[in-house]
Design a protein around this motif. Structure first.
Motif, short mmCIF file in Angstrom:
data_model
loop_
_atom_site.label_atom_id
_atom_site.label_comp_id
_atom_site.label_asym_id
_atom_site.label_seq_id
_atom_site.Cartn_x
_atom_site.Cartn_y
_atom_site.Cartn_z
N ASN A 138 0.61 6.91 -12.46
CA ASN A 138 -0.55 6.19 -13.00
C ASN A 138 -0.37 4.71 -12.71
OD1 ASN A 138 -1.93 4.58 -15.29
ND2 ASN A 138 -2.89 6.62 -15.43
N LEU A 139 -1.39 4.09 -12.12
CA LEU A 139 -1.28 2.68 -11.74
C LEU A 139 -1.20 1.76 -12.95
CD1 LEU A 139 -3.75 2.42 -8.71
CD2 LEU A 139 -1.29 2.85 -8.72
N THR A 140 -1.80 2.17 -14.04
CA THR A 140 -1.73 1.36 -15.25
C THR A 140 -0.31 1.35 -15.80
OG1 THR A 140 -4.04 1.84 -15.79
CG2 THR A 140 -2.64 1.03 -17.57
N ALA A 181 -7.87 0.32 -11.89
CA ALA A 181 -6.85 1.29 -11.47
C ALA A 181 -7.50 2.52 -10.86
CB ALA A 181 -5.98 1.68 -12.66
N SER A 214 2.46 2.23 -14.10
CA SER A 214 3.44 1.80 -13.10
C SER A 214 3.36 0.31 -12.79
CB SER A 214 3.26 2.59 -11.81
OG SER A 214 3.43 3.98 -12.03
N PHE A 215 2.15 -0.23 -12.74
CA PHE A 215 1.99 -1.62 -12.30
C PHE A 215 1.22 -2.48 -13.29
CE2 PHE A 215 1.93 1.09 -8.43
CZ PHE A 215 3.16 0.72 -7.91
N ILE A 263 -1.94 -2.24 -13.98
CA ILE A 263 -3.31 -2.47 -13.53
C ILE A 263 -4.27 -1.80 -14.52
CG2 ILE A 263 -4.97 -2.12 -11.67
CD1 ILE A 263 -2.61 -1.96 -9.74
N VAL A 293 3.33 6.27 -5.33
CA VAL A 293 3.19 6.49 -6.77
C VAL A 293 2.06 7.47 -7.05
CG1 VAL A 293 2.55 5.40 -8.96
CG2 VAL A 293 4.21 4.28 -7.43
N LEU A 294 0.92 7.26 -6.37
CA LEU A 294 -0.23 8.13 -6.59
C LEU A 294 0.03 9.54 -6.10
CD1 LEU A 294 -3.13 5.70 -5.60
CD2 LEU A 294 -2.53 6.47 -7.91
N ASN A 327 0.82 -1.21 0.00
CA ASN A 327 0.00 0.00 0.00
C ASN A 327 0.85 1.26 0.00
OD1 ASN A 327 -2.39 -1.45 -0.02
ND2 ASN A 327 -2.61 -1.43 2.20
N ALA A 333 -7.29 3.91 -6.94
CA ALA A 333 -6.87 5.28 -6.66
C ALA A 333 -7.91 6.01 -5.83
CB ALA A 333 -6.62 6.01 -7.97
N VAL A 373 2.05 1.90 -3.54
CA VAL A 373 0.96 2.43 -4.37
C VAL A 373 0.67 3.89 -4.00
CG1 VAL A 373 -1.51 2.25 -4.89
CG2 VAL A 373 -0.09 0.18 -4.78
#
Length: 265
Positions: A148-150, A160, A152-153, A155, A142-143, A136, A164, A139
């Motif tokens: 961007n979760l897509t 995603a 970066s990971f 997702i 990064v946020l 967590n 967020a 994440v």
């Protein structure tokens, strides 16, 4: 969508709170009393074997194949929580009992019981809660930086965006609730350990084992009962703080009785 740096900081502090207390306690006791390494790692091993290798696979892989267990988990809420609580007590306290009764015959100082509990509770905090906090925190970091979760990971959407949004709703204090619960649980594990340890030390190991199973089981089962009554969040942590305080009193009683004997031996 972004989350704040305060939430990331709260998760980072929570991660440290999951890892530091048990290790710090072990180091301090090792410096003062020496020869505490074996009980500490035996405590950690007791948790890993009793919970991760035995009880968790039983609950997740074996019992769901039986209709009575599935029916209980769906139709009998309170019975299910009692079952979860008592099995936790049976597996974990039996592991402690085996260690002190047979594997740690030459490690029965008061300090040995304390570091065993720190090892047991520390392993739980690190492996159960700590790993989740680490994920967590990454994440949230990064946020908070506008990531961007897509990208970066990997997702995919809409997941995603949903993740967020969940992180945006976290507060600084809320992000540390799990870590506070782990500190209370760590302290309770020391208390559970001292029930078993004191019984073994006094030659009453089986009554002590049964008492530890009962106390552990009732406390764990009460989670479901309190939640059913609408008690959650920090209010539930407050109740667990009361449980913890009672076990701390027991630890001090053990200290007064055993430390005097050890000095006179």
């Amino acid at each position: 969508m972004e989350t704040g740096w305060m939430t990331a900081a709260g998760l980072g502090i929570g991660l440290l709170l999951c890892c530091i207390p048990a290790i710090a306690g072990f180091v301090l006791i090792q410096i003062k009393y020496r020869k505490s390494v074996l009980p500490f790692f035996m405590g950690a091993a007791a948790f890993i074997v009793s919970q991760l290798l035995l009880r968790t696979p039983l609950l997740q892989l074996v019992l769901p194949r039986f209709q009575w267990y599935v029916a209980m988990s769906v139709q009998n809420y309170y019975g299910y929580w009692i079952f979860l609580g008592m099995t936790a007590g049976i597996f974990e306290e039996t592991a402690r009992w085996i260690c002190f009764r047979y594997l740690l015959k030459k490690r029965r100082r008061f300090s040995d019981g304390i570091v065993f509990g720190l090892g047991h509770g520390g392993a739980e905090a690190l492996l159960i809660t700590g790993i989740g906090y680490l994920n967590n925190f990454i994440v949230a970091w990064v946020l908070a930086g506008g990531g961007n979760l897509t990208q970066s990971f990997g997702i995919e959407e809409p997941l995603a965006s949903q993740i967020a949004q969940q992180f945006q709703q976290l507060t600084f204090l809320g992000s540390m609730a799990g870590a506070v619960e782990r500190i209370l649980a760590l302290t309770m594990h020391v208390g559970f350990t001292m029930i078993v340890f004191y019984g073994v030390k006094r030659g009453k190991s089986l009554p002590a084992l049964l008492a530890a199973i009962l106390v552990h089981g009732i406390i764990d089962a009460s989670i479901g009962f309190w939640q059913a009554a609408g008690v959650t969040g920090w209010a539930l942590e407050g109740i667990f703080a009361v449980y913890t305080a009672a076990l701390v009193v027991w630890v001090f009683i053990c200290y007064k009785k055993l430390s005097k004997e050890e000095r006179e031996a």
